[in-house]
Write an enzyme that holds these catalytic residues in place. Structure first.
Site, PDB file in Angstrom:
ATOM      1  N   HIS A  98       7.148 -10.501  -2.901  1.00 57.95           N
ATOM      2  CA  HIS A  98       6.992  -9.274  -3.695  1.00 57.95           C
ATOM      3  C   HIS A  98       8.073  -8.246  -3.404  1.00 57.95           C
ATOM      4  O   HIS A  98       8.102  -7.192  -4.039  1.00 57.95           O
ATOM      5  CB  HIS A  98       5.620  -8.674  -3.462  1.00 57.95           C
ATOM      6  CG  HIS A  98       5.505  -7.813  -2.231  1.00 57.95           C
ATOM      7  ND1 HIS A  98       5.954  -8.214  -0.999  1.00 57.95           N
ATOM      8  CD2 HIS A  98       4.984  -6.572  -2.059  1.00 57.95           C
ATOM      9  CE1 HIS A  98       5.703  -7.250  -0.123  1.00 57.95           C
ATOM     10  NE2 HIS A  98       5.126  -6.249  -0.735  1.00 57.95           N
ATOM     11  N   LYS A 116      12.102   8.590  -5.446  1.00 57.15           N
ATOM     12  CA  LYS A 116      11.259   8.111  -4.351  1.00 57.15           C
ATOM     13  C   LYS A 116       9.991   8.954  -4.361  1.00 57.15           C
ATOM     14  O   LYS A 116      10.075  10.177  -4.311  1.00 57.15           O
ATOM     15  CB  LYS A 116      12.089   8.253  -3.083  1.00 57.15           C
ATOM     16  CG  LYS A 116      11.404   8.375  -1.797  1.00 57.15           C
ATOM     17  CD  LYS A 116      10.899   7.057  -1.306  1.00 57.15           C
ATOM     18  CE  LYS A 116       9.992   7.358  -0.139  1.00 57.15           C
ATOM     19  NZ  LYS A 116       8.819   8.147  -0.512  1.00 57.15           N
ATOM     20  N   CYS A 148      -1.292  -2.807  -6.769  1.00 53.41           N
ATOM     21  CA  CYS A 148       0.037  -2.227  -6.599  1.00 53.41           C
ATOM     22  C   CYS A 148       0.961  -3.259  -7.262  1.00 53.41           C
ATOM     23  O   CYS A 148       0.769  -4.459  -7.106  1.00 53.41           O
ATOM     24  CB  CYS A 148       0.341  -2.102  -5.113  1.00 53.41           C
ATOM     25  SG  CYS A 148       1.887  -1.272  -4.805  1.00 53.41           S
ATOM     26  N   HIS A 181       1.028  -7.188  -7.314  1.00 55.27           N
ATOM     27  CA  HIS A 181       1.282  -7.924  -6.064  1.00 55.27           C
ATOM     28  C   HIS A 181       0.256  -7.623  -4.965  1.00 55.27           C
ATOM     29  O   HIS A 181       0.458  -8.023  -3.828  1.00 55.27           O
ATOM     30  CB  HIS A 181       2.743  -7.787  -5.587  1.00 55.27           C
ATOM     31  CG  HIS A 181       3.257  -6.405  -5.407  1.00 55.27           C
ATOM     32  ND1 HIS A 181       4.516  -6.024  -5.809  1.00 55.27           N
ATOM     33  CD2 HIS A 181       2.711  -5.319  -4.856  1.00 55.27           C
ATOM     34  CE1 HIS A 181       4.703  -4.746  -5.505  1.00 55.27           C
ATOM     35  NE2 HIS A 181       3.635  -4.314  -4.938  1.00 55.27           N
ATOM     36  N   GLY A 230      14.360  -4.857  -4.133  1.00 56.30           N
ATOM     37  CA  GLY A 230      14.891  -4.754  -2.772  1.00 56.30           C
ATOM     38  C   GLY A 230      14.544  -3.395  -2.216  1.00 56.30           C
ATOM     39  O   GLY A 230      13.717  -2.666  -2.764  1.00 56.30           O
ATOM     40  N   GLY A 276      10.325  -6.706   2.296  1.00 63.46           N
ATOM     41  CA  GLY A 276       9.474  -6.772   3.496  1.00 63.46           C
ATOM     42  C   GLY A 276      10.006  -5.859   4.584  1.00 63.46           C
ATOM     43  O   GLY A 276      11.183  -5.885   4.919  1.00 63.46           O
TER      44      GLY A 276
END
Lengths: 118, 478
Positions: free
Chosen positions: B401, B477, B100, B326, B376, B404
């Site tokens: 990465h 998305k 990914c 990542h 972000g 979070g």
């Protein structure tokens, strides 16, 4: 996903229904198929993960199980599944994980918690 | 786990001593500030880092990035290096979505030429880049082609007209990790992979049109083609069902392999095999095939993005800044306690961030260090950094990465209304195309940590240096 049932085959059956619920599956129409699954693993938890991964694969192939006939003997599972075509689904599941997976059998009840990677 | 068990080294570094649990072979080093560390203690991510410290053959420390959050077995935002001769490889330390990763494309197109047509542009991108649940890719490949993708990665895209040479040069490992073997990959992975080349997927995968709002390092930004006021595009995707199946197959297989090699672990998701065993080599070869599939997948998507961009904005071009992984395991050479060692660096939710001068960097980035892409959450800044020499010593050349997660997907759906979120983002000038509103809610900004704080910690610890800040104009998305 928390799963419980009076016995192991029913708990596996309920886990399958929960998996389909998370995927948000809508059943389609069309010819049904019968699928026979045989799995071996090192323990019951391993069998549960393998069973659900097998169902995930069938979902990717466009099939959802409707009727389950499951037999479990320690490290061996056999299941006869009646499959129906999928019309659509809302979600993906990347994988069924072993994360803190433990099947507890006590007081006439089987229960477990399964964590999925979404 | 509580704060008392963690020793403060400095404002951005903390350590869990090797004696914290009997199975720990190395300490755990956490790169974070106090506030983010306390937040990390709210889930089980640090316990998972302590569990990961049980892997045989670990060297140095298990490293935890400031964007850490709870994963399965291994925390997301974790880095662990095992010695090649005596150590193990753990599929759980790499993740289900193998390679990914993120790609950034820069342009010479100023924002004012885009804003009035952004809705049309994002709609065309949405049509060109298949996204969402169970999506099929831009095209279907046959078995022979899929085997070539496994072994050539983005090189396959170059040979077939979906990449430029510059794309390849500015991808981690040139978009292809050597040593992949399709024969180590299951039939099921092949079946799942054949239809998904050039697809975004769902979950947190996205395409984002950004404005380059601020530049902090002119020399590095110039080398990457990033100028204030211009448009850039980020792409986040992975190895789709192909990689998920590879990881699932080997996590399952390794349940008994760990026992065979008498490896005791505190969590079954950490199962592993010695790197120099047949099982370890098979996973490494299959994982590399999945990584190459992911490189090719992002390359094909980038090609579709570029075609759409150039159709919409004639005379302008999208240039590849960098493409990186990542979720990956890589054989690399690092200095560990004064010795040069060949290690397998497991990066799960962590980005490679090599410092200036590293031989693996393309010529144009040799002086400045590797571009590091830290997206972000939807609606907040994303960052471009460069790797540092300090990072090479402290974190095996690794960095954060992303922002979070702080809310699980289920929690986010309970707390956020997708329709309301879309309207709020629109009011801030951010256009959103999403397959479902519930899926949109899962990726709400409040489901993530503050990425600016993550970057403060990364720079404070010396793992990366700010180059540019991007802000979103439109998001697809998956």
């Amino acid at each position: 996903m928390d799963v419980f049932a009076p016995n192991l085959p029913e708990m596996f059956n309920n886990a399958a229904l929960g998996l389909y619920h998370i995927l948000g599956i809508r059943k389609g129409t069309g010819d049904r198929e019968s699928v026979h699954i045989e799995l071996e693993d090192i323990d019951l938890e391993g069998l549960l993960v393998a069973f659900l991964n097998e169902l995930l694969y069938q979902v990717e192939e466009g099939w959802v199980g409707e009727e389950f006939n499951i037999e479990i003997h320690e490290t061996h599972l056999e299941a006869q599944l009646r499959m129906t075509p999928i019309l659509d689904r809302q979600h993906d599941i990347k994988a069924v994980t072993y994360h803190e997976l433990k099947i507890i059998q006590e007081n006439g009840c089987c229960r477990t918690r399964i964590v999925f990677d979404l | 786990m509580d704060l008392k068990q963690i020793e403060k080294i400095n404002a951005y570094e903390w350590e869990i001593n090797q004696t914290a649990q009997p199975w720990m072979r190395v300490p755990v080093r956490i790169f974070s500030n106090e506030a983010m560390l306390k937040a990390a203690l709210q889930d089980r991510s640090l316990e998972q880092a302590v569990n990961a410290a049980a892997l045989p053959g670990l060297v140095g420390r298990v490293c935890v990035m400031p964007d850490v959050h709870q994963g399965y077995g291994f925390p997301i935002g974790g880095v662990a290096a095992t010695e090649v001769q005596t150590g193990v490889i753990s599929p759980g330390g790499i993740g289900y979505d193998i390679n990914c990763g993120v790609r950034l494309l820069s342009s010479d197109l100023p924002k004012q030429e885009v804003v009035n047509v952004i809705e049309d542009f994002i709609r065309l991108l949405y049509q060109a880049c298949p996204s969402g649940v169970g999506t099929k890719g831009v095209f279907r490949v046959n078995e022979k082609e899929l085997k070539q993708i496994c072994e050539q990665g983005s090189g396959w895209a170059l040979k077939n007209g979906y990449a430029s040479r510059q794309d390849i040069e500015t991808s981690e490992d040139g978009g292809c990790i050597a040593g992949a073997d399709w024969m180590a990959v299951s039939r099921r992975a092949f079946e799942r992979g054949a239809e998904q080349v050039g697809s975004l997927g769902s979950g947190n995968h996205f395409i984002e049109v950004d404005l380059i709002e601020q530049v902090f390092d002119e020399q590095a930004a110039s080398a990457m083609g990033l100028s204030v006021g211009n448009i850039a595009i980020q792409l986040h995707s992975g190895s789709r069902g192909f990689g998920h199946q590879v990881c699932t197959d080997f996590v399952h297989q390794f349940q008994s392999v760990s026992t065979k090699y008498h490896i005791q672990l505190p969590d079954r998701e950490l199962v592993c095999a010695p790197l120099n065993s047949g099982e370890g080599r098979a996973y490494l070869a299959a994982m590399r095939a999945a990584a190459n599939y992911a490189f090719c997948n992002r390359q094909v998507l980038a090609f579709a993005i570029r075609q759409t961009f150039e159709d919409c904005f004639p005379g302008h071009h999208l240039r590849n800044v960098y493409d990186l992984a990542h979720n990956i395991g890589k054989l690399e050479t690092h200095q560990v306690e004064g010795r040069e060692l060949q290690v397998c660096v497991h990066r799960k939710g962590a980005t490679r961030a090599f410092g200036p001068g590293h031989t693996d960097l393309p010529q144009q980035y040799k002086k400045i260090g590797q571009p590091v892409l830290v997206p972000g959450s939807m609606g907040t800044s994303s960052w471009v950094l460069v790797g540092t020499e300090t990072g090479m010593r402290k974190s095996f050349g690794s960095c954060s990465h992303g922002a979070g997660r702080v809310l699980s997907r289920t929690q986010a759906k309970k707390e956020v209304n997708g329709g309301q979120l879309r309207d709020e983002l629109a009011a801030r000038g951010i256009t959103v195309q999403a397959g479902s509103l519930r899926g949109l809610a899962e990726e709400a900004p409040q489901a993530y940590k503050d990425v600016d704080q993550v970057i403060d910690c990364i720079e404070g610890a010396g793992l990366g240096l700010r180059v540019a800040r991007l802000v979103p104009l439109a998001v697809i998305k998956g």
